[in-house]
Scaffold this motif. Structure first.
Motif, short mmCIF file in Angstrom:
data_model
loop_
_atom_site.label_atom_id
_atom_site.label_comp_id
_atom_site.label_asym_id
_atom_site.label_seq_id
_atom_site.Cartn_x
_atom_site.Cartn_y
_atom_site.Cartn_z
N HIS A 161 46.15 28.95 31.64
CA HIS A 161 47.45 29.64 31.71
C HIS A 161 48.62 28.68 31.86
O HIS A 161 49.70 28.96 31.38
N ASN A 172 47.56 31.83 43.74
CA ASN A 172 46.30 32.34 44.26
C ASN A 172 46.48 33.09 45.57
O ASN A 172 45.87 34.14 45.80
N HIS A 232 38.21 42.89 31.26
CA HIS A 232 38.91 42.31 30.12
C HIS A 232 37.95 42.11 28.95
O HIS A 232 36.85 41.59 29.11
N HIS A 252 47.22 38.59 26.73
CA HIS A 252 46.88 39.92 27.24
C HIS A 252 47.55 41.01 26.41
O HIS A 252 48.79 41.04 26.30
N SER A 304 53.52 40.99 34.02
CA SER A 304 52.19 41.05 34.63
C SER A 304 52.24 40.60 36.08
O SER A 304 53.25 40.08 36.56
N ARG A 305 51.14 40.79 36.75
CA ARG A 305 51.06 40.37 38.15
C ARG A 305 51.33 38.88 38.29
O ARG A 305 51.87 38.42 39.30
N THR A 306 50.95 38.12 37.27
CA THR A 306 51.16 36.66 37.30
C THR A 306 52.65 36.33 37.46
O THR A 306 53.01 35.39 38.17
N ARG A 332 33.60 37.79 37.33
CA ARG A 332 34.79 38.10 38.13
C ARG A 332 34.82 39.54 38.63
O ARG A 332 35.56 39.87 39.56
N TRP A 334 44.14 51.45 32.21
CA TRP A 334 44.29 50.69 30.97
C TRP A 334 43.54 51.41 29.84
O TRP A 334 43.21 52.58 29.96
N ARG A 363 54.63 50.29 35.98
CA ARG A 363 53.76 49.71 37.01
C ARG A 363 54.49 48.62 37.77
O ARG A 363 54.43 48.54 39.01
N ARG A 382 53.15 48.99 31.51
CA ARG A 382 53.40 47.81 32.36
C ARG A 382 54.75 47.82 33.06
O ARG A 382 54.87 47.38 34.21
N PHE A 411 48.04 36.48 45.11
CA PHE A 411 47.06 37.49 44.69
C PHE A 411 46.24 37.94 45.89
O PHE A 411 46.00 39.13 46.08
N ASP A 468 51.08 35.84 29.93
CA ASP A 468 51.38 35.27 31.25
C ASP A 468 51.08 33.77 31.35
O ASP A 468 50.91 33.25 32.45
P1 AMP Z 1 47.74 42.00 35.09
O1 AMP Z 1 47.25 42.08 33.67
O2 AMP Z 1 49.22 42.21 35.20
O3 AMP Z 1 46.96 42.89 36.02
O4 AMP Z 1 47.50 40.50 35.57
C1 AMP Z 1 46.23 39.93 35.47
C2 AMP Z 1 46.36 38.42 35.49
O5 AMP Z 1 46.60 37.97 36.81
C3 AMP Z 1 45.08 37.71 35.09
O6 AMP Z 1 44.96 37.62 33.71
C4 AMP Z 1 45.27 36.36 35.72
O7 AMP Z 1 46.09 35.56 34.89
C5 AMP Z 1 46.04 36.67 36.97
N1 AMP Z 1 45.17 36.71 38.18
C6 AMP Z 1 44.32 37.68 38.54
N2 AMP Z 1 43.71 37.37 39.72
C7 AMP Z 1 44.21 36.16 40.09
C8 AMP Z 1 44.01 35.30 41.21
N3 AMP Z 1 43.16 35.61 42.20
N4 AMP Z 1 44.69 34.13 41.24
C9 AMP Z 1 45.56 33.80 40.26
N5 AMP Z 1 45.80 34.58 39.18
C10 AMP Z 1 45.14 35.73 39.10
#
Ligand code: AMP
Ligand code: MN
Ligand code: MN
Ligand code: MN
Length: 298
Positions: free
Chosen positions: A253, A154, A78, A42, A136-138, A197, A173, A105, A102, A157, A17
């Motif tokens: 990142h 940010n 992680h 990741h 990913s969520r990113t 974190r 996971w 999801r 993934r 999220f 990501d």
């Molecule tokens: P995932 O593995 O798809 O759950 O995505 C996780 C990733 O989201 C992390 O490695 C970060 O790069 C990013 N992430 C998580 N929390 C935040 C946040 N509060 N703000 C920005 N990026 C975040």
């Protein structure tokens, strides 16, 4: 090896990501004065060969790296792996298995976002994923900034992609034991990433560190882009208390999103064993700086 070495052992490329290629990251690390680098995408080591080759070409010492997603007491933790053999079959199989859910999801996240009026998020996020297997969520966050839902990732999220929010989907996971074992059996060292974190109680955090050690884990990130200076000191204490080596990494990142640049964090606090001492013989040197002395150097 020096404890004040400018080591940056945590960052992400387009293979997961991050927004820069492994080659661009190597250049950026070198330009910022990094002396020892690891790319830690990741759940994926597909970028390792490119990163190592790019580092070698510019005289930057390199350690193989990965950041594995783990579920521990209902939270995502992680685990960074450093200095492993990237050809190890059990590690490759384990990562493949970890990546596997993934896609599903992401589709569920998209359905969930559609219910609050955000359409086409799956397709939108996929456009941002350099590696489609690593959506990913990113990538969702970038899509939602692009389409004006939020001003920055940010905020996405905070409002959509974290527990209890409309786009969040619970996911299982790898287990802590499996992740640590894959890394160790491939000859690497396992490191708890950015411990501050997690939202564990004191007892849960104690369980994380104890079980991690019992499975063969050897390191913890002390100086990371995710910690405050006060947290550097408190996790330096934790490292000493549990007899763990200390790691240092920006978790960089993207030039546009990351607040911590590659190679710009302060050195490790005193009286800690740097994690790079444990894998000194695994460091890949460029032809310009031969391996001599690495295995014995402290
Ligand atoms: P995932 O593995 O798809 O759950 O995505 C996780 C990733 O989201 C992390 O490695 C970060 O790069 C990013 N992430 C998580 N929390 C935040 C946040 N509060 N703000 C920005 N990026 C975040
Ligand atoms: Mn990430
Ligand atoms: Mn992480
Ligand atoms: Mn990371």
């Amino acid at each position: 090896m020096s404890p004040t070495l400018n080591a940056d052992l945590h960052c992400h490329s387009t293979v997961s990501d991050g927004t820069l290629t492994p080659e661009a990251l190597a250049e950026r690390a070198k330009a910022n004065g990094v002396e020892l680098w690891a790319l830690t995408d990741h759940d994926e080591i597909g970028g390792q060969q490119r990163a190592a080759a790019a580092a070698q070409a510019i005289g930057l010492q390199y350690l193989t790296g990965v950041e594995i997603s783990v579920t521990f007491i209902h939270q995502t933790v992680h685990i960074v792996g450093l200095g492993f053999d990237p050809e190890n079959q059990a590690l490759k199989d384990g990562l493949l298995q970890t990546r596997d859910g993934r896609g599903q999801r992401a589709m569920e996240m998209s359905e969930s976002l559609a219910k609050v009026g955000i359409k086409g998020a799956y397709e939108g996020a996929l456009k941002y994923a350099g590696n489609k297997a690593l959506i990913s969520r990113t990538h969702f966050a970038r899509f939602m900034v692009e389409t004006g839902v939020c001003r920055e990732t940010n905020e996405v999220f905070r409002k959509y992609l974290t527990e209890g929010k409309p786009g969040y989907v619970e996911h299982r996971w790898a287990s802590l034991k499996n992740a640590v074992t894959w890394i160790r059996d491939a000859g690497g060292v396992a490191v708890i990433a950015h411990p501050a974190r997690y939202k564990f109680s004191a007892n849960e955090e104690f369980a994380l560190f104890s079980e991690f050690k019992a499975h063969g884990g050897q390191g913890v990130e002390v100086v990371t882009g995710s910690h405050t200076p006060a947290e550097y000191l408190s996790y330096a204490d934790t490292a000493r208390e549990f007899g763990l080596a200390a790691s240092r990494g920006s978790d960089f990142h993207s030039p546009d999103e990351s607040h911590t640049e590659l190679g710009t964090l302060p050195p490790l606090p005193g009286q800690l064993t740097p994690v790079w001492e444990l894998v000194a013989d695994r460091i890949r040197h460029s032809s310009a700086s031969p391996v001599a002395g690495a295995a014995t150097g402290r």
